[in-house]
Design an enzyme around this catalytic site. Structure first.
Site, PDB file in Angstrom:
ATOM      1  N   SER A  34      -9.162   9.124  -3.173  1.00 32.15           N
ATOM      2  CA  SER A  34      -9.946   9.023  -4.396  1.00 32.15           C
ATOM      3  C   SER A  34      -9.481   7.812  -5.206  1.00 32.15           C
ATOM      4  O   SER A  34      -9.462   6.701  -4.698  1.00 32.15           O
ATOM      5  CB  SER A  34      -9.832  10.326  -5.189  1.00 32.15           C
ATOM      6  OG  SER A  34     -10.767  10.371  -6.241  1.00 32.15           O
ATOM      7  N   ASP A  53     -15.680  12.376  -1.413  1.00 31.92           N
ATOM      8  CA  ASP A  53     -14.290  12.225  -1.857  1.00 31.92           C
ATOM      9  C   ASP A  53     -13.249  12.612  -0.808  1.00 31.92           C
ATOM     10  O   ASP A  53     -13.334  13.668  -0.179  1.00 31.92           O
ATOM     11  CB  ASP A  53     -14.116  13.097  -3.100  1.00 31.92           C
ATOM     12  CG  ASP A  53     -12.785  12.893  -3.802  1.00 31.92           C
ATOM     13  OD1 ASP A  53     -12.003  12.039  -3.360  1.00 31.92           O
ATOM     14  OD2 ASP A  53     -12.539  13.594  -4.786  1.00 31.92           O
TER      15      ASP A  53
END
Length: 387
Positions: free
Chosen positions: A77, A216
């Site tokens: 991320s 993600d």
């Protein structure tokens, strides 16, 4: 005569021990791991700035960069974005961003990334357009193979239902993973409910089209990618002589620095078993991700700490984490100037805190110790290469 002989034996023993220590340090494999956490990436950004500054002082080199010292840099991320920033080359084949440019990056672009709300209840909170724009602007057409050191950036393919790990070492067998860095960075940051998933395509070794449908990286590796980064290093050990010292999971030959983006125990204080017994899916959905990430991050740290301690190498592993975030600093998408100032202060204050209850050494002292090891190792390898 006997005294002289004893003295010579002592000198030989000292030299042998010193030589062994240098050889051991030279063989060390160095790994940096950076957690996910949105705008809270300011916290590890502050730590990285301190570490790179120490390395520059020790080596008397203002151009020293973190990628010069770590064999593997991994992130998830926002940690994936930081990984790209410090490993993607500029026109001079040096990292396009110094560590002291990370925090200013968040202050400049964070408010725009987390301000383009779609306003849709049933869609992602942000449209992601500005995020993609700034990634393309900063990273250009650079691909994985051009990274200045080994990288490990995770994402999750929602079509194949499998994790996707972007590393240089996988490219020979899976050239389709040689994606553009901006596609990878957007994908690893595309947190469900926050940003739309990302589609892009590359080519296989046969020239066929290979499609990605990614979200993600925390979905694949949770927020703490330390185990992933270690796994990439140990996998390279099977093929790369530079990583040979950690074959058979020899963590004694590894230096691991893991940087968190902060966690909180606030949700523990506001919910009880009696209260949550009445909850349905919606109420659980609002907090379960936070609970899962905190628990998984803790377990990753617990496992790595245990392994390094069992090998009497606890000083080879350093987890830098703030465990007492409060208020707005717990939010991954609060990019107000006031909150970002608080996050920067959290990072600065963290340097002065003890590593643990059992270890009074401050994070600042521990990072200086790590920097010395990284600096000495680099010099040893440079000297060996010059012969």
């Amino acid at each position: 005569m006997a005294t002289t002989k004893s003295f010579l034996i002592l000198i030989v023993m000292i030299l042998a021990t010193t030589s062994s220590t240098f050889a051991s340090l030279e063989e060390m494999v160095t790994v940096l791991s950076i957690d996910g956490g949105g705008v809270k990436g300011i916290i590890p950004g502050t730590i990285l700035e301190f570490l790179e500054g120490q390395l520059q002082k020790m080596d008397n080199n203002a151009d020293a960069r973190l990628a010069d010292y770590f064999d593997v840099i991994g992130g998830t991320s926002t940690g994936g974005l930081l990984t790209a920033m410090i490993t993607t080359p500029n026109e001079n084949n040096r990292p396009f961003a110094a560590a002291n440019e990370i925090v200013p990056f968040y202050f400049e672009h964070g408010p725009h990334i987390f301000n383009s709300s779609t306003g849709q209840f049933f869609g992602p909170k942000y449209d992601g357009k500005y995020l993609m724009q700034v990634l393309q602007e900063k990273l250009g057409e650079t691909r994985v193979h051009q990274a200045l050191t080994e990288v490990a950036i995770s994402s999750f393919d929602i079509k194949t239902n499998k994790p996707v790990i972007f590393t240089k070492s996988n490219l020979a067998k899976s050239p389709e993973l040689d994606a553009k860095m901006y596609d990878i960075c957007y994908s690893t940051a595309a947190a469900p409910t926050y940003f739309p998933p990302h589609y892009f395509a590359t080519n296989t070794i046969n020239g066929d089209k290979y499609e990605f449908n990614l979200v993600d990286g925390a979905v694949a590796t949770v927020a703490d990618p330390a185990l992933l980064s270690v796994s990439v290093a140990t996998r390279r050990a099977q093929e790369d002589p530079a990583f040979a010292s950690i074959r058979s999971l020899n963590y004694k030959k590894m230096l691991l620095l893991s940087l968190g983006t902060g966690t909180t125990s606030e949700f523990d204080k506001t919910h009880t078993a009696e209260e949550t017994a009445k909850w349905g899916a919606l109420q659980w959905m609002l907090v379960i991700q936070q609970m899962t990430e905190a628990a998984s991050s803790y377990m990753t740290d617990y496992y790595l700490s245990t392994v390094f301690q069992d090998l009497h190498s606890q000083n080879n592993y350093l987890r830098v984490q703030e465990n007492a975030l409060t208020g707005t600093t717990t939010k991954a998408d609060d990019a107000s100037e006031a909150n970002m100032e608080l996050l920067a202060q959290v990072g600065e204050n963290l340097l002065k805190k003890p590593v643990s209850k059992d270890n009074p050494e401050t994070y600042e002292e521990a990072l200086k110790r790590f920097a010395k090891l990284l600096s000495d190792r680099k010099k040893l390898r440079a000297n060996k290469a010059s012969y």
